[in-house]
Scaffold this active site. Structure first.
Site, PDB file in Angstrom:
ATOM      1  N   GLU A  83       0.832  -1.226   0.000  1.00  0.00           N
ATOM      2  CA  GLU A  83       0.000   0.000   0.000  1.00  0.00           C
ATOM      3  C   GLU A  83       0.857   1.262   0.000  1.00  0.00           C
ATOM      4  O   GLU A  83       0.613   2.203   0.752  1.00  0.00           O
ATOM      5  CB  GLU A  83      -0.983  -0.019   1.185  1.00  0.00           C
ATOM      6  CG  GLU A  83      -2.059  -1.063   0.988  1.00  0.00           C
ATOM      7  CD  GLU A  83      -3.234  -0.954   1.939  1.00  0.00           C
ATOM      8  OE1 GLU A  83      -3.523   0.149   2.426  1.00  0.00           O
ATOM      9  OE2 GLU A  83      -3.879  -1.979   2.164  1.00  0.00           O
TER      10      GLU A  83
HETATM   11  C1  LIG Z   1       1.312  -9.917   0.840  1.00  0.00           C
HETATM   12  C2  LIG Z   1       0.988  -8.858  -0.145  1.00  0.00           C
HETATM   13  C3  LIG Z   1      -0.328  -8.448  -0.308  1.00  0.00           C
HETATM   14  C4  LIG Z   1      -0.647  -7.471  -1.259  1.00  0.00           C
HETATM   15  N1  LIG Z   1      -1.974  -7.149  -1.474  1.00  0.00           N
HETATM   16  C5  LIG Z   1      -2.292  -6.327  -2.498  1.00  0.00           C
HETATM   17  C6  LIG Z   1      -3.664  -6.092  -2.858  1.00  0.00           C
HETATM   18  O1  LIG Z   1      -4.587  -6.603  -2.212  1.00  0.00           O
HETATM   19  N2  LIG Z   1      -3.930  -5.301  -3.926  1.00  0.00           N
HETATM   20  C7  LIG Z   1      -2.949  -4.714  -4.657  1.00  0.00           C
HETATM   21  O2  LIG Z   1      -3.261  -4.015  -5.615  1.00  0.00           O
HETATM   22  N3  LIG Z   1      -1.638  -4.898  -4.348  1.00  0.00           N
HETATM   23  C8  LIG Z   1      -1.286  -5.700  -3.293  1.00  0.00           C
HETATM   24  N4  LIG Z   1       0.034  -5.913  -2.978  1.00  0.00           N
HETATM   25  C9  LIG Z   1       1.062  -5.258  -3.758  1.00  0.00           C
HETATM   26  C10 LIG Z   1       1.829  -4.184  -2.993  1.00  0.00           C
HETATM   27  O3  LIG Z   1       1.020  -3.065  -2.793  1.00  0.00           O
HETATM   28  C11 LIG Z   1       3.098  -3.900  -3.802  1.00  0.00           C
HETATM   29  O4  LIG Z   1       3.972  -4.968  -3.507  1.00  0.00           O
HETATM   30  C12 LIG Z   1       3.715  -2.554  -3.516  1.00  0.00           C
HETATM   31  O5  LIG Z   1       2.924  -1.543  -4.063  1.00  0.00           O
HETATM   32  C13 LIG Z   1       5.138  -2.441  -4.075  1.00  0.00           C
HETATM   33  O6  LIG Z   1       5.204  -2.815  -5.407  1.00  0.00           O
HETATM   34  P1  LIG Z   1       6.299  -3.886  -5.876  1.00  0.00           P
HETATM   35  O7  LIG Z   1       6.238  -5.048  -4.956  1.00  0.00           O
HETATM   36  O8  LIG Z   1       6.119  -4.124  -7.316  1.00  0.00           O
HETATM   37  O9  LIG Z   1       7.690  -3.187  -5.608  1.00  0.00           O
HETATM   38  P2  LIG Z   1       8.474  -2.171  -6.582  1.00  0.00           P
HETATM   39  O10 LIG Z   1       7.576  -1.113  -7.051  1.00  0.00           O
HETATM   40  O11 LIG Z   1       9.228  -2.956  -7.587  1.00  0.00           O
HETATM   41  O12 LIG Z   1       9.489  -1.515  -5.551  1.00  0.00           O
HETATM   42  C14 LIG Z   1      10.542  -2.273  -4.933  1.00  0.00           C
HETATM   43  C15 LIG Z   1      11.244  -1.377  -3.944  1.00  0.00           C
HETATM   44  O13 LIG Z   1      11.836  -0.304  -4.635  1.00  0.00           O
HETATM   45  C16 LIG Z   1      11.788   0.869  -3.892  1.00  0.00           C
HETATM   46  N5  LIG Z   1      11.193   1.924  -4.707  1.00  0.00           N
HETATM   47  C17 LIG Z   1      10.231   1.824  -5.655  1.00  0.00           C
HETATM   48  N6  LIG Z   1       9.970   3.018  -6.189  1.00  0.00           N
HETATM   49  C18 LIG Z   1      10.801   3.908  -5.587  1.00  0.00           C
HETATM   50  C19 LIG Z   1      11.012   5.309  -5.686  1.00  0.00           C
HETATM   51  N7  LIG Z   1      10.281   6.088  -6.495  1.00  0.00           N
HETATM   52  N8  LIG Z   1      11.938   5.876  -4.882  1.00  0.00           N
HETATM   53  C20 LIG Z   1      12.675   5.147  -4.020  1.00  0.00           C
HETATM   54  N9  LIG Z   1      12.506   3.828  -3.885  1.00  0.00           N
HETATM   55  C21 LIG Z   1      11.583   3.216  -4.648  1.00  0.00           C
HETATM   56  C22 LIG Z   1      10.999   0.562  -2.615  1.00  0.00           C
HETATM   57  O14 LIG Z   1      11.926   0.300  -1.579  1.00  0.00           O
HETATM   58  C23 LIG Z   1      10.292  -0.724  -2.934  1.00  0.00           C
HETATM   59  O15 LIG Z   1      10.111  -1.526  -1.778  1.00  0.00           O
HETATM   60  C24 LIG Z   1       0.375  -6.871  -2.025  1.00  0.00           C
HETATM   61  C25 LIG Z   1       1.703  -7.267  -1.823  1.00  0.00           C
HETATM   62  C26 LIG Z   1       2.021  -8.243  -0.923  1.00  0.00           C
HETATM   63  C27 LIG Z   1       3.455  -8.678  -0.791  1.00  0.00           C
END
Ligand SMILES: Cc1cc2nc3c(=O)[nH]c(=O)nc-3n(C[C@H](O)[C@H](O)[C@H](O)COP(=O)(O)OP(=O)(O)OC[C@H]3O[C@@H](n4cnc5c(N)ncnc54)[C@H](O)[C@@H]3O)c2cc1C
Length: 596
Positions: free
Chosen positions: A417
């Site tokens: 989130e």
């Molecule tokens: C158990 C679980 C439940 C979830 N439930 C839902 C759900 O119900 N609905 C839904 O839509 N999504 C859900 N998600 C998705 C969750 O919201 C995303 O994992 C989250 O938004 C991060 O996206 P990503 O994992 O692709 O990480 P990425 O976007 O690839 O980011 C990886 C890391 O890069 C860094 N990063 C990224 N962008 C930047 C920036 N601009 N500046 C600096 N650092 C940055 C951060 O440290 C981040 O942790 C869930 C995820 C998990 C693991």
């Protein structure tokens, strides 16, 4: 990779376009967070400390008694974790208690509770089992939220009753392989069919909580903008029985929150009636981010619950485990951890209560405050669990105690989130927008001093006023007054530091994440301190306050001392830091491909 100027400009333009779509919603009242960046303390939003309305207090107390009795009897967090499933009887029980429709209006089968009341319920669940609180959040905080906020009366009448009663479950599907933190990069396409009756969806979503058990999903997809070649995100109501809905992986194996069903899914030429569009066509990003604002409030409540559990466990062990002939609690380094856990837990609860009350009291724009709450509470909980874990020593590592599960469950909080890094940038950039605009206008006026003398005069006065006069932080008790005065001075200083950062970095500040992080940290601490002062002041004033003579005085005082020190440190590091060395080192290491 080198950043070329045109690419940077292109990216900035995109950022600005997206931000404008989200932020320019017309004139709004000044909230607490935006006020802080302008050097103002908008006391009305924080003081007096908010309470659940009297007419709702009895219902909330009753709901909590029922909920506790149910959870004592039926909720087994360790079994949920081991079996990677929340039993149906738990889901049905929560539905019976009204938890799955707590804030939905009574007319559609909900309980009509305020956000503050709902937070108290979520704190109770979060104190016991993170899988269960995340399941409830996915259904209620974000799953049905778009319907509640943006649904037409016809959509609400048709879809909400079974969802609010918990007979059906909901999910919220935004994340995709290419759209994680960059939520605007949704690739799922929705094209109108030949007769204009349906949208045909194609794409893939991942990490979506509740998908395998949900009957209704709010799905974000790109729709063409009429008359243009571009597309924009639109929210759709989708049901899993629609042909073309494919559950690729119903329960992805995961480290924590093992009880929740987190899925990978695809839409293959899935026809969705155009009546299922939620909110305005092309405004799905706004829908999604508004929904997430609500989710972040309950994040605060659930993490507060978990922090309270850590406090209880840590105190129990520190008072009983003996080494070197003394209980652990007799050692100063353990005392330090216990005091820190207690101080942060108190602040987390205060911040959650104040933030939830902003929604209840009708502040239109609370996205900064909810982002601050999410970052502050998730980072605090991580440290709290780590402290409690350390106090338990080797025993914490074994699965007969809850701490290893709590540690696994809590790790996602800083990512989901809205990853905390992204939210910190967001807090700083949205926050500095107000002072940035004022400074820009002042600069423009200076170019035409005779034509715009009045505007210049007013803007100048406002800036000078914020810089020289600390804003009043009204409290009633002398014990709290010195803290209020210090907060007032820090708010003034914060505004000065914000303006300095704007002068120094100008437009480049959009890319200075290390500066943004310090501003965000300072702002979060100011907001947390304000909430603690408000809570403490109210507790002293209230004859009924259970803690007035207990530890809460020390706890609040300790938090406020530490918070002021952390704020001063953030200010100092704006001027004395290793930022260039950090960036240069990382660039070098990245370029060398991580070879040792
Ligand atoms: C158990 C679980 C439940 C979830 N439930 C839902 C759900 O119900 N609905 C839904 O839509 N999504 C859900 N998600 C998705 C969750 O919201 C995303 O994992 C989250 O938004 C991060 O996206 P990503 O994992 O692709 O990480 P990425 O976007 O690839 O980011 C990886 C890391 O890069 C860094 N990063 C990224 N962008 C930047 C920036 N601009 N500046 C600096 N650092 C940055 C951060 O440290 C981040 O942790 C869930 C995820 C998990 C693991």
């Amino acid at each position: 990779m080198t950043r070329t100027k045109p690419k940077l400009d292109e990216r900035r333009e995109k950022q600005v376009r997206e931000a404008e779509e989200l932020l320019f919603a017309g004139p709004q009242k000044l909230g607490v967070a935006k006020g802080l960046f302008l050097g103002r303390f908008v006391a009305d939003w924080v003081m007096p400390y908010p309470k659940v309305p009297v007419e709702q207090e009895k219902a909330v107390a009753g709901a909590l008694v029922e909920l506790r009795a149910f959870l004592d009897e039926h909720l087994e967090p360790a079994a949920i974790d081991r079996q990677a499933d929340i039993p149906r009887e738990v889901i049905d029980g929560l539905a019976r208690l009204g938890v799955l429709g707590m804030t939905a209006p009574k007319e559609v089968g909900g309980r009509g509770f305020s956000q503050m009341a709902y937070c108290r319920v979520m704190e109770e669940i979060g104190s016991r089992c993170a899988s269960t609180s995340v399941f409830v959040n996915a259904h209620h905080s974000i799953g049905i939220r778009a319907l509640l906020l943006f649904g037409s009366s016809e959509q609400k009448r048709r879809w909400l009753p079974p969802l609010a009663r918990g007979e059906q479950l909901a999910a919220f599907a935004l994340t995709e392989p290419q759209a994680g933190s960059d939520a605007a990069n949704v690739q799922t396409q929705a094209r109108l069919n030949a007769d204009g009756s349906h949208y045909i969806l194609n794409g893939e979503k991942r990490y979506i909580t509740n998908t395998a058990i949900a009957q209704v999903l709010t799905v974000m997809a790109r729709t063409p903008i009429p008359g243009k070649s571009e597309t924009a995100i639109t929210a759709f109501l989708v049901t899993p029985d629609m042909p073309g809905f494919v559950l690729l992986e119903p329960r992805m194996e995961k480290m924590g929150l093992r009880g929740t069903a987190t899925a990978r899914l695809a839409f293959r030429d899935m026809a969705v009636p155009k009546e299922n569009i939620l909110g305005p066509l092309g405004k799905g990003l706004k829908v999604a981010l508004t929904v997430l604002d609500f989710g972040r409030t309950t994040f605060g409540a659930c993490t507060t619950g978990a922090a309270k559990t850590c406090l209880r466990l840590a105190v129990q062990y520190a008072n009983t485990r003996k080494q070197f002939d003394r209980t652990l609690g007799e050692f100063e380094l353990i005392k330090k951890k216990i005091a820190r856990i207690a101080a942060y837990t108190y602040a987390m609860e205060a911040l959650t209560t104040v933030t939830a009350s902003l929604i209840d009291r009708g502040l239109e724009d609370y996205m900064l405050e909810t982002a601050m709450l999410k970052v502050f509470t998730t980072e605090a909980l991580w440290e709290i669990i780590n402290d409690a874990f350390q106090i338990y020593g080797g025993s914490a590592y074994f699965t007969d105690l809850p701490l290893e599960r709590m540690l696994r469950d809590a790790r996602i909080n800083q990512i989901a989130e809205g990853a905390n890094e992204v939210l910190k940038s967001f807090i700083a950039l949205v926050g500095i927008r107000g002072p940035g605009q004022q400074l820009q206008e002042l600069q423009d006026s200076l170019r035409h001093p005779w034509g715009e003398w009045r505007k210049m005069w007013l803007l100048g006065l406002d800036r000078v006023d914020a810089a020289v006069r600390p804003p009043p932080v009204p409290v009633t008790n002398p014990r709290v007054a010195p803290h209020a005065q210090r907060l007032s001075r820090l708010v003034r200083k914060f505004n000065i530091e914000v303006n300095r950062a704007l002068f120094r970095h100008r437009e480049e500040i959009l890319d200075c994440q290390l500066v943004q992080e310090r501003l965000a940290h300072a702002a979060m601490e100011l907001f947390a301190s304000a909430s603690v002062i408000s809570r403490w002041d109210a507790e002293i004033s209230s004859a009924r306050a259970p803690h007035t003579n207990g530890s809460s005085q020390n706890v609040a005082d300790l938090f406020l001392r530490g918070s002021a020190r952390r704020i001063e440190q953030a200010f100092a590091e704006l001027h004395d830091n290793d930022d260039s060395a950090v960036v240069a080192t990382a660039d070098r290491v990245l370029a060398e491909g991580g070879k040792g």
